[in-house]
Design an enzyme around this catalytic site. Structure first.
Site, PDB file in Angstrom:
ATOM      1  N   ASP A 171      13.036  -0.265  57.435  1.00  0.00           N
ATOM      2  CA  ASP A 171      11.672  -0.141  56.902  1.00  0.00           C
ATOM      3  C   ASP A 171      11.814   0.103  55.406  1.00  0.00           C
ATOM      4  OD1 ASP A 171       8.842   0.239  56.781  1.00  0.00           O
ATOM      5  OD2 ASP A 171       9.095   2.401  56.922  1.00  0.00           O
ATOM      6  N   SER A 172      10.687   0.093  54.704  1.00  0.00           N
ATOM      7  CA  SER A 172      10.711   0.449  53.288  1.00  0.00           C
ATOM      8  C   SER A 172      11.157   1.898  53.096  1.00  0.00           C
ATOM      9  CB  SER A 172       9.311   0.263  52.688  1.00  0.00           C
ATOM     10  OG  SER A 172       8.379   1.042  53.420  1.00  0.00           O
ATOM     11  N   CYS A 205       8.498  -2.423  60.254  1.00  0.00           N
ATOM     12  CA  CYS A 205       7.545  -2.363  59.149  1.00  0.00           C
ATOM     13  C   CYS A 205       6.567  -3.524  59.319  1.00  0.00           C
ATOM     14  CB  CYS A 205       8.321  -2.515  57.843  1.00  0.00           C
ATOM     15  SG  CYS A 205       7.290  -2.651  56.378  1.00  0.00           S
ATOM     16  N   GLU A 263       5.928   9.376  52.852  1.00  0.00           N
ATOM     17  CA  GLU A 263       7.251   9.221  52.264  1.00  0.00           C
ATOM     18  C   GLU A 263       7.687  10.475  51.519  1.00  0.00           C
ATOM     19  OE1 GLU A 263       8.618   6.397  53.186  1.00  0.00           O
ATOM     20  OE2 GLU A 263      10.430   7.018  52.176  1.00  0.00           O
ATOM     21  N   CYS A 309       0.624   0.204  60.253  1.00  0.00           N
ATOM     22  CA  CYS A 309       1.708   0.488  59.309  1.00  0.00           C
ATOM     23  C   CYS A 309       2.505   1.601  59.973  1.00  0.00           C
ATOM     24  CB  CYS A 309       1.139   0.958  57.972  1.00  0.00           C
ATOM     25  SG  CYS A 309       2.371   1.711  56.863  1.00  0.00           S
ATOM     26  N   HIS A 350       4.305   3.909  58.922  1.00  0.00           N
ATOM     27  CA  HIS A 350       4.173   5.248  58.325  1.00  0.00           C
ATOM     28  C   HIS A 350       2.978   6.019  58.924  1.00  0.00           C
ATOM     29  CE1 HIS A 350       6.881   3.783  55.154  1.00  0.00           C
ATOM     30  NE2 HIS A 350       6.954   5.017  54.689  1.00  0.00           N
TER      31      HIS A 350
HETATM   32  N1  DGL Z   1       5.913   1.124  56.887  1.00  0.00           N
HETATM   33  C1  DGL Z   1       5.439  -0.092  56.346  1.00  0.00           C
HETATM   34  C2  DGL Z   1       4.491  -0.837  57.268  1.00  0.00           C
HETATM   35  O1  DGL Z   1       4.601  -0.702  58.475  1.00  0.00           O
HETATM   36  C3  DGL Z   1       5.022  -0.190  54.911  1.00  0.00           C
HETATM   37  C4  DGL Z   1       4.725   0.984  54.084  1.00  0.00           C
HETATM   38  C5  DGL Z   1       4.927   0.594  52.638  1.00  0.00           C
HETATM   39  O2  DGL Z   1       6.079   0.519  52.243  1.00  0.00           O
HETATM   40  O3  DGL Z   1       3.930   0.308  51.955  1.00  0.00           O
HETATM   41  O4  DGL Z   1       3.672  -1.592  56.829  1.00  0.00           O
END
Ligand code: DGL
Length: 260
Positions: free
Chosen positions: A6-7, A69, A148, A180, A182
């Site tokens: 993931d990011s 992600c 984050e 997302c 997150h």
């Molecule tokens: N966790 C990521 C997602 O599912 C992206 C969050 C990000 O880096 O903007 O979209």
């Protein structure tokens, strides 16, 4: 070994589901923390990161890759599959289909990053699966960054979350998709704003089931969890207990920095 990326920290919500489903599997989690968030970046940039990380994970011996992600999946999963034809790739896409199927009010909402909101793939998912259900696409810029930085309980974020969620509930939305990875960690903020008609939709368990289907031999691993980050590896390791992921913390050693 199964590679999951993931990011940043969001994909840990998916990793936790995979680790529960495959308790013996060897796992490698990569957080692209030098480039988080992806959600406000252009398509070409996100695709470049996904291809570089995919190659790295394959070089590390991963024989199954999970794009944990939504932003990376909706933007670049096809490019990754084209680039790594020998490696099965599982993506995480907003759960429009299960939400539309479960909706009784025929009105659902999808919480996403700005990049996912703009993606053709999300438009396609809605076209394919909405089936007469009204779909509100709700970009939530900044939310992933709060997770984050482990600042997911500030008054400012609480107000921002309420400002997005309350109007959806008032409008009769009965399924809210966490589009997302997150946002799974924002459930404690979102859930108290819902009434009993509204459900949160998270596809992590369904993704884990797909990984089990594809993983075959992985069930015989040594339950290792390798952690890698492109920046601040110590924060990735420290985030596990902070996000309530004790089982992952017990499975992992220290996190290592990688340059990609
Ligand atoms: N966790 C990521 C997602 O599912 C992206 C969050 C990000 O880096 O903007 O979209």
């Amino acid at each position: 070994m199964i590679g999951v990326f993931d990011s940043g920290l969001g994909g840990l919500s998916v990793l936790a589901a995979i680790a529960r489903a495959l308790p013996r599997a060897d796992l490698l989690y990569l957080a692209d923390t030098a480039h988080v968030p992806y959600g406000d970046k252009p398509e070409g940039f996100i695709t470049g990161r996904v291809l570089a990380i995919g190659k790295h994970l394959a070089d590390q011996g991963c024989d199954l890759i999970v794009v944990a992600c939504n932003t990376a999946t909706t933007t670049a999963i096809q490019a990754l599959r084209d680039n790594l034809p020998g490696v099965p790739v599982v993506g995480v896409e907003p759960g429009v289909k299960p939400a539309a199927q479960a909706s009784r009010s025929h009105h659902i909402a999808v919480l996403v990053t700005t990049a996912t909101a703009k993606s053709q793939r999300l438009a396609q998912l809605i076209k394919q699966h909405a089936n007469g259900t009204q779909v509100a696409v709700v970009p939530c810029p900044g939310w992933a960054t709060h997770v984050e930085t482990l600042q997911a309980d500030t008054p400012a974020l609480r107000a921002a979350v309420a400002a997005k969620i309350e109007p959806l509930v008032a409008a009769g939305v009965d399924q809210i998709v966490l589009g997302c990875t997150h946002y799974a960690f924002l459930t404690p903020l979102i859930a108290p704003l819902l009434n009993e008609q509204v459900e949160l939709v998270d596809v992590a368990a369904a993704v884990a089931r797909q990984v089990v289907r594809l993983s075959g031999e992985q069930t015989g691993g040594q339950a290792r969890l390798i952690l890698q980050a492109t920046a601040y590896p110590e924060r990735l390791r420290a985030a596990l207990p902070a996000l309530g992921l004790q089982a992952l913390a017990e499975r992992s050693g220290p996190a290592h920095q990688v340059t990609l």
